[in-house]
Design a protein around this motif. Structure first.
Motif, PDB file in Angstrom:
ATOM      1  N   UNK A  90      -5.374  -2.880   6.056  1.00  0.00           N
ATOM      2  CA  UNK A  90      -5.911  -1.977   7.069  1.00  0.00           C
ATOM      3  C   UNK A  90      -4.938  -0.855   7.441  1.00  0.00           C
ATOM      4  N   UNK A  91      -3.634  -1.097   7.334  1.00  0.00           N
ATOM      5  CA  UNK A  91      -2.678  -0.024   7.628  1.00  0.00           C
ATOM      6  C   UNK A  91      -2.840   1.135   6.647  1.00  0.00           C
ATOM      7  N   UNK A  92      -3.194   0.824   5.401  1.00  0.00           N
ATOM      8  CA  UNK A  92      -3.422   1.886   4.419  1.00  0.00           C
ATOM      9  C   UNK A  92      -4.717   2.637   4.711  1.00  0.00           C
ATOM     10  N   UNK A  93      -5.655   1.967   5.383  1.00  0.00           N
ATOM     11  CA  UNK A  93      -6.892   2.653   5.748  1.00  0.00           C
ATOM     12  C   UNK A  93      -6.623   3.795   6.731  1.00  0.00           C
ATOM     13  N   UNK A  94      -5.485   3.727   7.443  1.00  0.00           N
ATOM     14  CA  UNK A  94      -5.185   4.715   8.468  1.00  0.00           C
ATOM     15  C   UNK A  94      -4.564   5.991   7.918  1.00  0.00           C
ATOM     16  N   UNK A  95      -4.033   5.946   6.695  1.00  0.00           N
ATOM     17  CA  UNK A  95      -3.350   7.129   6.173  1.00  0.00           C
ATOM     18  C   UNK A  95      -4.367   8.069   5.529  1.00  0.00           C
ATOM     19  N   UNK A  96      -4.053   9.355   5.418  1.00  0.00           N
ATOM     20  CA  UNK A  96      -5.025  10.308   4.868  1.00  0.00           C
ATOM     21  C   UNK A  96      -5.241  10.190   3.364  1.00  0.00           C
ATOM     22  N   UNK A  97      -4.345   9.478   2.670  1.00  0.00           N
ATOM     23  CA  UNK A  97      -4.465   9.366   1.212  1.00  0.00           C
ATOM     24  C   UNK A  97      -4.393   7.906   0.747  1.00  0.00           C
ATOM     25  N   UNK A  98      -5.280   7.036   1.216  1.00  0.00           N
ATOM     26  CA  UNK A  98      -5.230   5.639   0.765  1.00  0.00           C
ATOM     27  C   UNK A  98      -5.549   5.533  -0.721  1.00  0.00           C
ATOM     28  N   UNK A 122       2.838   4.712  -0.348  1.00  0.00           N
ATOM     29  CA  UNK A 122       2.270   3.391  -0.097  1.00  0.00           C
ATOM     30  C   UNK A 122       3.266   2.537   0.679  1.00  0.00           C
ATOM     31  N   UNK A 123       4.552   2.649   0.344  1.00  0.00           N
ATOM     32  CA  UNK A 123       5.584   1.938   1.111  1.00  0.00           C
ATOM     33  C   UNK A 123       5.511   2.363   2.576  1.00  0.00           C
ATOM     34  N   UNK A 124       5.443   3.669   2.808  1.00  0.00           N
ATOM     35  CA  UNK A 124       5.369   4.181   4.181  1.00  0.00           C
ATOM     36  C   UNK A 124       4.076   3.737   4.859  1.00  0.00           C
ATOM     37  N   UNK A 125       2.969   3.786   4.114  1.00  0.00           N
ATOM     38  CA  UNK A 125       1.683   3.430   4.693  1.00  0.00           C
ATOM     39  C   UNK A 125       1.579   1.972   5.082  1.00  0.00           C
ATOM     40  N   UNK A 126       2.223   1.087   4.323  1.00  0.00           N
ATOM     41  CA  UNK A 126       2.174  -0.348   4.600  1.00  0.00           C
ATOM     42  C   UNK A 126       3.124  -0.766   5.711  1.00  0.00           C
ATOM     43  N   UNK A 127       3.988   0.136   6.158  1.00  0.00           N
ATOM     44  CA  UNK A 127       5.043  -0.197   7.115  1.00  0.00           C
ATOM     45  C   UNK A 127       4.747   0.346   8.504  1.00  0.00           C
ATOM     46  N   UNK A 128       5.028  -0.451   9.521  1.00  0.00           N
ATOM     47  CA  UNK A 128       4.923   0.049  10.897  1.00  0.00           C
ATOM     48  C   UNK A 128       6.129   0.921  11.235  1.00  0.00           C
ATOM     49  N   UNK A 129       7.258   0.663  10.572  1.00  0.00           N
ATOM     50  CA  UNK A 129       8.471   1.468  10.742  1.00  0.00           C
ATOM     51  C   UNK A 129       9.218   1.467   9.419  1.00  0.00           C
ATOM     52  N   UNK A 130      10.013   2.516   9.175  1.00  0.00           N
ATOM     53  CA  UNK A 130      10.787   2.628   7.936  1.00  0.00           C
ATOM     54  C   UNK A 130      12.261   2.804   8.278  1.00  0.00           C
ATOM     55  N   UNK A 131      13.115   1.984   7.646  1.00  0.00           N
ATOM     56  CA  UNK A 131      14.559   2.083   7.817  1.00  0.00           C
ATOM     57  C   UNK A 131      15.158   2.695   6.556  1.00  0.00           C
ATOM     58  N   UNK A 178       6.860   9.814   8.652  1.00  0.00           N
ATOM     59  CA  UNK A 178       6.669  10.738   9.773  1.00  0.00           C
ATOM     60  C   UNK A 178       5.250  11.285   9.799  1.00  0.00           C
ATOM     61  N   UNK A 179       4.739  11.640   8.611  1.00  0.00           N
ATOM     62  CA  UNK A 179       3.380  12.182   8.510  1.00  0.00           C
ATOM     63  C   UNK A 179       2.349  11.156   8.966  1.00  0.00           C
ATOM     64  N   UNK A 180       2.631   9.869   8.692  1.00  0.00           N
ATOM     65  CA  UNK A 180       1.697   8.803   9.041  1.00  0.00           C
ATOM     66  C   UNK A 180       1.940   8.260  10.452  1.00  0.00           C
ATOM     67  N   UNK A 181       2.810   8.930  11.208  1.00  0.00           N
ATOM     68  CA  UNK A 181       3.120   8.520  12.591  1.00  0.00           C
ATOM     69  C   UNK A 181       3.806   7.158  12.643  1.00  0.00           C
ATOM     70  N   UNK A 182       4.630   6.858  11.649  1.00  0.00           N
ATOM     71  CA  UNK A 182       5.451   5.648  11.671  1.00  0.00           C
ATOM     72  C   UNK A 182       6.834   6.012  12.226  1.00  0.00           C
ATOM     73  N   UNK A 221      14.200  -2.635  19.666  1.00  0.00           N
ATOM     74  CA  UNK A 221      13.585  -1.346  19.358  1.00  0.00           C
ATOM     75  C   UNK A 221      12.320  -1.518  18.532  1.00  0.00           C
ATOM     76  N   UNK A 222      12.388  -2.368  17.496  1.00  0.00           N
ATOM     77  CA  UNK A 222      11.215  -2.588  16.659  1.00  0.00           C
ATOM     78  C   UNK A 222      10.123  -3.327  17.428  1.00  0.00           C
ATOM     79  N   UNK A 223      10.539  -4.205  18.331  1.00  0.00           N
ATOM     80  CA  UNK A 223       9.570  -4.932  19.142  1.00  0.00           C
ATOM     81  C   UNK A 223       8.854  -4.030  20.125  1.00  0.00           C
ATOM     82  N   UNK A 224       9.458  -2.866  20.386  1.00  0.00           N
ATOM     83  CA  UNK A 224       8.839  -1.914  21.314  1.00  0.00           C
ATOM     84  C   UNK A 224       7.692  -1.140  20.664  1.00  0.00           C
ATOM     85  N   UNK A 225       7.575  -1.227  19.322  1.00  0.00           N
ATOM     86  CA  UNK A 225       6.444  -0.600  18.647  1.00  0.00           C
ATOM     87  C   UNK A 225       5.186  -1.344  19.090  1.00  0.00           C
ATOM     88  N   UNK A 226       4.236  -0.666  19.696  1.00  0.00           N
ATOM     89  CA  UNK A 226       3.062  -1.377  20.230  1.00  0.00           C
ATOM     90  C   UNK A 226       2.343  -2.156  19.153  1.00  0.00           C
TER      91      UNK A 226
END
Length: 381
Positions: A90-98, A223-232, A250-254, A292-297
């Motif tokens: 479902x996280x990939x469903x949110x990006x503009x280019x799934x 796809x890595x970015x799309x599957x992730x809630x945050x990227x390190x 950044x584009x996907x609001x992660x 910090x990561x736990x603060x991601x809603x």
């Protein structure tokens, strides 16, 4: 009746039709099955579809049979998802280019599919310093023990350290390939890939037999970015694929976090560049990082549960729709004008996550519900 997933496959086989064009077709026609039978004039109403593209679509479409195509394709690639499938992440469903097609090997976790399990991407240079390796291992291990799924690309260097440390800590990891899931690149990571498959998942938008190609890796990074809630980003020079992943995030609001390093360390110049552009610095202590990561809603945070008493609009809406199949009706019963997260629908209906996800998708195709960011759903207006 041919399943919608067959049309995702068929459209993906037409040259010049990429993820953006597919999203535009779906938006214009509602389903790709309807788009498949659209006339040249109707296709001309889709943004980006000029005369030459329409002629190519019509010509190539006439030579493809979606039903036969998916039967032959599935014989060679039995395990793959399309956005029409309930198990599509479902996280990939949110990006503009799934990806139109996402192939997989390994253990599928429904909590990851629904976006409930927190996922963190860890990326960086193929030639890290010992400093970068040490912090990657420490962070990946800590996150894995804290219930995070680690996402990376199985490349040498930072990716390898992230996957290994996660597995050694007993966690789950997802490796995104830039080739078919039946091929391991680099070959030095064959044993690691086998461990990932036994303990996690490998995914790719490329079918079996696809060899590694440098052109695939920038696409793989989205796809890595799309599957992730945050990227390190651990260590990355100015020209690094990790920076592409960060830009996509950044584009996907992660959220994007960066490992700080010396100003004169060329392997971290890309990281310093990200910091200058607003990326967060990874804190020194693991407790602070987890905070910090736990603060991601979470995807269901601060969602008001729909009231038991329906509004007049909702009552009229329900009265105006045709009879639904029992499963769809059971799910739709809990959708109102107040956003509700998918996991709460699962809880209220007592159905499996897969059944709920599939039902919501069908209700969306019927125009009865609308998906909001964060896997929340409301009744369509």
């Amino acid at each position: 009746m041919i399943e919608e997933r067959a049309y995702w496959l068929a459209w993906a086989k037409i040259s010049g039709i990429g993820p953006i064009a597919l999203q535009r077709l779906k938006q214009q026609f509602g389903t790709l099955a309807i788009a498949w039978t659209a006339s040249p004039k109707e296709l001309g109403q889709v943004p980006g579809f000029g005369r030459q593209k329409i002629e190519k679509v019509v010509e190539e479409r006439s030579r493809l049979d979606p039903k036969q195509l998916i039967e032959e394709h599935t014989a060679k690639n039995p395990d793959f998802w399309t956005p029409a499938d309930s198990d599509y992440p479902r996280l990939l469903q949110e990006i503009p280019t799934p990806p139109a097609l996402l192939y997989y090997r390994g253990i599928v976790d429904s909590q990851e599919i629904l976006g409930i399990t927190p996922t963190v991407g860890i990326v960086g240079t193929r030639y890290p310093t010992e400093y970068g390796r040490r912090w990657t291992r420490k962070i990946s291990s800590t996150l894995a023990k804290s219930g995070f799924t680690i996402v990376s690309g199985l490349a040498m260097g930072i990716d390898t350290e992230a996957h290994k440390a996660c597995l050694e800590a007993g966690g789950r990891t997802i490796a995104v390939f830039g080739n078919g899931v039946d091929t391991v690149y680099p070959k030095e990571n064959k044993t690691l890939a086998e461990k990932v498959i036994k303990q996690g998942l490998v995914v790719s938008e490329y079918p079996a037999g696809t060899r590694p190609n440098s052109k695939h890796f920038p696409q793989r990074n989205r796809i890595i970015a799309g599957l992730s809630r945050a990227v390190l980003v651990m260590e990355a020079p100015k020209k690094s694929g990790a920076l592409i992943t960060a830009d996509m995030a950044n584009e996907f609001c992660r959220d994007v976090y960066v490992l700080p390093a010396r100003l004169d360390d060329e392997k971290s110049h890309g990281c310093l560049q990200l910091i200058n552009h607003g990326a967060e610095v990874i804190p020194i202590t693991m407790d602070k990082l987890l905070e910090m990561l736990g603060a991601i809603p979470p995807l269901d945070i601060d969602v008001v549960e729909p009231p038991e008493q329906l509004s007049l609009f909702e009552e009229n809406k329900r009265d105006s729709i045709p009879d639904l199949e029992p499963l769809l009706a059971k799910v739709f019963q809990h959708i109102s004008s107040e956003a509700i997260p998918v996991d709460l629908v699962v809880q209220k209906t007592g159905l499996s996550p897969g059944d709920v996800s599939s039902s919501l998708l069908q209700l969306e195709l019927l125009g009865l519900v609308t998906q909001l960011p964060g896997m929340r759903y409301i009744m369509s207006g």
